[in-house]
Scaffold this motif. Structure first.
Motif, mmCIF file in Angstrom:
data_model
loop_
_atom_site.group_PDB
_atom_site.id
_atom_site.type_symbol
_atom_site.label_atom_id
_atom_site.label_comp_id
_atom_site.label_asym_id
_atom_site.label_seq_id
_atom_site.Cartn_x
_atom_site.Cartn_y
_atom_site.Cartn_z
ATOM 1 N N SER A 58 77.508 64.890 -42.617
ATOM 2 C CA SER A 58 77.762 65.003 -41.197
ATOM 3 C C SER A 58 78.238 66.308 -41.169
ATOM 4 O O SER A 58 79.385 66.678 -41.899
ATOM 5 N N CYS A 62 77.586 68.689 -34.666
ATOM 6 C CA CYS A 62 75.862 68.910 -35.160
ATOM 7 C C CYS A 62 75.628 67.496 -34.241
ATOM 8 O O CYS A 62 75.809 66.362 -34.532
ATOM 9 N N CYS A 65 73.254 64.987 -36.256
ATOM 10 C CA CYS A 65 73.610 63.693 -36.575
ATOM 11 C C CYS A 65 74.036 62.356 -36.305
ATOM 12 O O CYS A 65 74.192 61.991 -36.245
ATOM 13 N N THR A 104 73.044 69.615 -42.198
ATOM 14 C CA THR A 104 73.387 68.664 -41.325
ATOM 15 C C THR A 104 71.807 68.202 -40.230
ATOM 16 O O THR A 104 71.688 69.177 -39.510
#
Length: 146
Positions: A58, A62, A65, A104
């Motif tokens: 991650s 994000c 994430c 990610t």
């Protein structure tokens, strides 16, 4: 009139690209055989007592994430032999590079000895993850709960 065709063309190409990206999101791929050493943060995250350790790669900002963590953490808590670890690589991009991670979230499943079992790019679907890991989880224990 030419401007209308250009706009329609751009919308068509954008729609196709968006559909292709959406189709790849959460796709589970079996790992390719690799003979490289694991980066130290990943090697330390592996749980020798778990049949499978999910290492979620991650970054700080994000949003997908956070959604991935919300799916995988409870999944690991209720599944025997499964452990979930989130690894933030914002300040250590060399870890992502060593693992071949280009976006990610990417989640990697490892056996206790560090063998990569599979990888998931994007936000996974919990039942699909369990299905893909079923043979690894059932081999270590006959009583996994789902």
């Amino acid at each position: 009139m030419v401007g209308v065709w250009v706009v329609l063309g751009v919308l068509l190409v954008g729609g196709i690209a968006g559909a292709a990206l959406r189709a790849r999101n959460g796709r589970i791929r079996t790992a390719k055989a690799r003979e490289r050493a694991l980066p130290e943060p990943v090697a330390q995250a592996l749980d020798p007592g778990a049949a499978v350790t999910l290492v979620q790669i991650s970054t700080t900002f994000c949003a997908p994430c956070r959604h991935t963590k919300a799916i995988l953490s409870p999944l690991a808590e209720r599944t025997e032999g499964l452990r979930h670890v989130e690894l933030d690589v914002t300040d250590q991009p060399e870890v992502a590079q060593a693992l071949g991670v280009l976006r990610t979230p990417t989640t990697l499943a490892f056996s206790p000895d560090g063998t990569e079992l599979l990888r998931i790019s994007g936000v996974p679907k919990g039942p699909a993850v369990l299905e893909a890991l079923d043979e690894h989880l059932s081999a270590s224990s006959t009583g996994s709960t789902r």
